[in-house]
Design an enzyme around this catalytic site. Sequence first.
Site, PDB file in Angstrom:
ATOM      1  N   SER A   1      -7.567   4.564   9.418  1.00 56.81           N
ATOM      2  CA  SER A   1      -8.292   4.614   8.156  1.00 56.81           C
ATOM      3  C   SER A   1      -7.628   3.725   7.110  1.00 56.81           C
ATOM      4  O   SER A   1      -8.274   2.893   6.460  1.00 56.81           O
ATOM      5  CB  SER A   1      -8.350   6.065   7.655  1.00 56.81           C
ATOM      6  OG  SER A   1      -8.870   6.133   6.346  1.00 56.81           O
TER       7      SER A   1
ATOM      8  N   HIS B   1       0.843  -1.198   0.000  1.00 58.04           N
ATOM      9  CA  HIS B   1       0.000   0.000   0.000  1.00 58.04           C
ATOM     10  C   HIS B   1       0.875   1.244   0.000  1.00 58.04           C
ATOM     11  O   HIS B   1       1.887   1.313   0.700  1.00 58.04           O
ATOM     12  CB  HIS B   1      -0.911   0.039   1.230  1.00 58.04           C
ATOM     13  CG  HIS B   1      -1.726   1.292   1.314  1.00 58.04           C
ATOM     14  ND1 HIS B   1      -2.867   1.476   0.565  1.00 58.04           N
ATOM     15  CD2 HIS B   1      -1.547   2.438   2.027  1.00 58.04           C
ATOM     16  CE1 HIS B   1      -3.360   2.681   0.819  1.00 58.04           C
ATOM     17  NE2 HIS B   1      -2.581   3.282   1.696  1.00 58.04           N
TER      18      HIS B   1
ATOM     19  N   LYS C   1      -8.773  -0.807   5.926  1.00 60.41           N
ATOM     20  CA  LYS C   1      -9.025  -1.374   4.593  1.00 60.41           C
ATOM     21  C   LYS C   1      -8.009  -2.464   4.258  1.00 60.41           C
ATOM     22  O   LYS C   1      -8.337  -3.449   3.603  1.00 60.41           O
ATOM     23  CB  LYS C   1      -9.023  -0.263   3.549  1.00 60.41           C
ATOM     24  CG  LYS C   1     -10.189   0.720   3.729  1.00 60.41           C
ATOM     25  CD  LYS C   1     -10.275   1.715   2.602  1.00 60.41           C
ATOM     26  CE  LYS C   1      -9.226   2.804   2.708  1.00 60.41           C
ATOM     27  NZ  LYS C   1      -9.479   3.742   3.818  1.00 60.41           N
TER      28      LYS C   1
ATOM     29  N   ARG D   1     -14.475  13.922   9.058  1.00 59.04           N
ATOM     30  CA  ARG D   1     -13.148  14.497   9.323  1.00 59.04           C
ATOM     31  C   ARG D   1     -12.838  15.615   8.338  1.00 59.04           C
ATOM     32  O   ARG D   1     -12.231  16.634   8.686  1.00 59.04           O
ATOM     33  CB  ARG D   1     -12.080  13.402   9.216  1.00 59.04           C
ATOM     34  CG  ARG D   1     -12.063  12.426  10.368  1.00 59.04           C
ATOM     35  CD  ARG D   1     -11.201  11.204  10.042  1.00 59.04           C
ATOM     36  NE  ARG D   1      -9.828  11.583   9.713  1.00 59.04           N
ATOM     37  CZ  ARG D   1      -8.996  10.812   9.004  1.00 59.04           C
ATOM     38  NH1 ARG D   1      -9.404   9.628   8.548  1.00 59.04           N
ATOM     39  NH2 ARG D   1      -7.770  11.226   8.768  1.00 59.04           N
TER      40      ARG D   1
ATOM     41  N   ASP E   1     -15.147   3.741   7.817  1.00 60.11           N
ATOM     42  CA  ASP E   1     -14.068   4.656   7.445  1.00 60.11           C
ATOM     43  C   ASP E   1     -14.566   5.722   6.477  1.00 60.11           C
ATOM     44  O   ASP E   1     -14.239   6.901   6.618  1.00 60.11           O
ATOM     45  CB  ASP E   1     -12.909   3.878   6.830  1.00 60.11           C
ATOM     46  CG  ASP E   1     -11.832   4.802   6.316  1.00 60.11           C
ATOM     47  OD1 ASP E   1     -11.262   5.551   7.120  1.00 60.11           O
ATOM     48  OD2 ASP E   1     -11.571   4.791   5.093  1.00 60.11           O
TER      49      ASP E   1
END
Length: 434
Positions: free
Chosen positions: A183, A82, A187, A168, A161
């Site tokens: 967050s 990621h 995932k 947010r 999220d």
Amino acid sequence: MRMVDLIHQKRQGNPLSAEEITFIIKGYTHGELPDYQMAAFLMAVYYQGMASQEIADLTMAMVNTGDRIDLSPIHGIKVDKHSTGGVGDKLSLIIAPLVASIGIPVAKMSGRGLGHTGGTIDKLESIPGFKVELTNEIFIRHVNEYKMAIVGQTGNLAPADKKIYALRDVTDTVDSIPLIASSIMSKKIASGADCIVLDVKAGSGAFMKTIEDARKLAQTMVDIGNRLNRKTIAVITDMNQPLGHEVGNANEVREAIEVLRGEGAEDLRVISLTVAAHMGVLGGIYADVNTAYNALAKLLANGHALETFKQFVAAQGGDVAVIDHPERLPQAKYHLEVQADEVGYIETMNAEAVGVAAMISGAGRSKKDDVIDPAAGITIKKKIGDYVQAGDTVFIIHSHLMDNEKAREILKKCFTLSDFVPSSAPYIHDTILF
């Protein structure tokens, strides 16, 4: 249990239990808690922070609001990668086939981009015929057979999220490390991988502008992953200028193909090999990172990873001919050169500004429902440390817009010149191990 008491507890800087955090996340996701109470809680977290165990509990509470992908039918150790996002970041297009070529299964779910360019899914869709939606059965079969598949992210992955992020965004609590880390990791955990390698970017084109902040975020995410039984490593990489020489979608695919041929930009090659090497160690193929790096470098040089990429593209319906003939990928109608007005060495380049210029040209989205032009983008002819004469081309804007002066003006102002060669920044700033 009352929400007002939990807000007070966090406002005082006291830790919350897993049960209390679950009450908050589940209640807000199901509409049982109002926005104003959740906003108060987010602001308390913003100012008071959270302990490591609290952040892990927050992550799992968000995971448990939606689907969890079961990758157990896939053979071997599943390793995911990621990136926290950057400009010209086409690394997944290089790393996934490189890692798959050594037999490590890469079952990747990626989102669409919202910002300067498309995400990995948008980039892949610039390949004619490429399908980003597969049934779960076909997705699993492709990973077992070809060792990789990349599909669009399911809408029900950690839905808490999505709802919390929207709040947010309008309450100025986005840049909170506990909230950012949970967050991202919610995932990743829901996606089902056994191990995770994080590419945390630092610099003008990254969310984290300083190495110190990037290191804090990286350490927090590594702690989350390991507390939740996922071996997690973070590599902190430089984003003070765009990665490689292309920013966009089809042009980034072309550049990824160059690297898979054993050519291409040095920064792309080094960072790809570094992240892939860590994945190779976590996947059990190599004993150490140096051995992995050297072995993977050979697979780039001899075209083995490129063949894996071809198999992957063909399996998902894409036209493999464009890999051997990248000029067949979408091409823009207009190409506007941006030239230097003075003489000197490029000292700085605002990567975020380059990304904004690409978005204005059609390569990205300012709103979720914007349509991306796969041919639009920016080619970077000169980078930090390069010498330019007045009149030399620094950027080329590719667009279907004949008049693109707004993007041109942004690019004219996004770099500075010096009389002296600037010191070069490392591609890799740090590695956070579990």
